[in-house]
Design an enzyme around this catalytic site. Structure first.
Site, PDB file in Angstrom:
ATOM      1  N   CYS A   2       4.528  -2.614  26.136  1.00 27.50           N
ATOM      2  CA  CYS A   2       3.879  -3.937  26.101  1.00 27.50           C
ATOM      3  C   CYS A   2       4.017  -4.545  24.712  1.00 27.50           C
ATOM      4  O   CYS A   2       4.353  -5.729  24.563  1.00 27.50           O
ATOM      5  CB  CYS A   2       2.417  -3.817  26.518  1.00 27.50           C
ATOM      6  N   GLU A  27      -3.574 -10.314  23.165  1.00 23.83           N
ATOM      7  CA  GLU A  27      -2.985  -9.621  22.019  1.00 23.83           C
ATOM      8  C   GLU A  27      -2.559 -10.610  20.939  1.00 23.83           C
ATOM      9  O   GLU A  27      -1.894 -11.597  21.212  1.00 23.83           O
ATOM     10  CB  GLU A  27      -1.784  -8.775  22.466  1.00 23.83           C
ATOM     11  N   HIS A  47      -3.234  -7.856  27.941  1.00 14.86           N
ATOM     12  CA  HIS A  47      -3.412  -6.515  28.508  1.00 14.86           C
ATOM     13  C   HIS A  47      -4.549  -6.584  29.517  1.00 14.86           C
ATOM     14  O   HIS A  47      -5.616  -7.144  29.230  1.00 14.86           O
ATOM     15  CB  HIS A  47      -3.762  -5.508  27.398  1.00 14.86           C
TER      16      HIS A  47
HETATM   17  N1  PCA Z   1       1.429  -1.066  30.212  1.00 18.62           N
HETATM   18  C1  PCA Z   1       2.164  -0.338  29.190  1.00 18.62           C
HETATM   19  C2  PCA Z   1       3.598  -0.510  29.544  1.00 18.62           C
HETATM   20  C3  PCA Z   1       3.631  -1.032  30.934  1.00 18.62           C
HETATM   21  C4  PCA Z   1       2.265  -1.435  31.220  1.00 18.62           C
HETATM   22  O1  PCA Z   1       1.871  -2.054  32.227  1.00 18.62           O
HETATM   23  C5  PCA Z   1       1.749  -0.759  27.789  1.00 18.62           C
HETATM   24  O2  PCA Z   1       0.578  -1.088  27.596  1.00 18.62           O
HETATM   25  O3  PCA Z   1       2.569  -0.722  26.857  1.00 18.62           O
END
Ligand code: PCA
Length: 214
Positions: free
Chosen positions: A143, A79, A165
């Site tokens: 996140c 990200e 992610h």
């Molecule tokens: N993914 C979510 C919140 C917790 C997680 O593992 C997100 O992408 O915001």
């Protein structure tokens, strides 16, 4: 010094969360000459940021890589940016908070950029055969919030920090595919095994520290 890696507990429809598994697997491992402190954070807007601030305060890490699940994404997503918005888009956090179009910090900047060398991290993953890309949106769920708050905590320091992610695991994808009728021809979401997730996080640390060393 240490390296801080975080993942999350399960949330929403997900019975498991690969990011928490990755953080636990990396805990205590030596990466680029440093010991990883790997922790699973609660999926709670009020708790995750302070938990990260405590980890950073306690361990004074050389780099921070937070991770989370992005079910349906086809690759590790490095990200680039966190925006000053909290919106769960219908999946409340585990404390029942369900913000709609809220600011994370009414006095904060509209966005904060990851201080990991995002392009180099994605390239390092691709060089090792791990599907990865730079992503220009971490969404507006927790996140994104954790990346925003981690970067705020580290504002003014030279400690690189970022967020990966992670796709669903093969087991998660298979479970959903079973429900969706894949055995009768329905499609199956993309997935990645945990060992490749773990290696992606190691590469993020190695790449960050190599660029810090000059
Ligand atoms: N993914 C979510 C919140 C917790 C997680 O593992 C997100 O992408 O915001």
């Amino acid at each position: 010094m240490t390296l801080v890696c975080t993942g999350y507990e399960p949330f929403g429809d997900h019975d498991t969360n690969p990011s928490g598994s990755v953080a636990e697997a990396l805990d205590g491992r030596r990466v680029a000459g440093h010991e990883v402190v790997g922790r699973t954070l609660p999926v709670a807007f009020d708790a995750a940021g302070p938990a990260m601030a405590d980890l950073i305060g306690a361990h004074d890490p050389a780099a921070v890589v937070a991770t989370g699940l992005a079910a349906g994404r086809s690759a590790v997503c490095v990200e680039r940016v966190a925006v000053n918005v909290a919106d769960t888009v219908g999946t409340p956090d585990n404390a029942g908070n369900d913000p709609v179009d809220e600011a994370l910090d009414s006095d904060g900047p509209d966005a904060r950029l990851a201080t990991l060398p995002v392009r180099a991290v994605a390239e390092a993953c691709l060089d090792e055969g791990i599907p990865a890309r730079v992503s220009n949106s971490a969404g507006t769920h927790l996140c994104n919030a954790l990346l925003y708050r981690t970067l705020a905590t580290l504002d003014g320091s030279d400690t690189p920090a970022g967020f990966l992610h992670l796709p669903s695991t093969p087991a998660q994808a298979a479970a959903v595919a079973r429900e969706d009728g894949a055995a009768r021809g329905a499609s199956v979401r993309a997935s990645l095994p945990l060992d490749l997730d773990e290696r992606a996080v190691e590469l993020a640390f190695e790449t960050a520290l190599a660029s810090t060393d000059g």
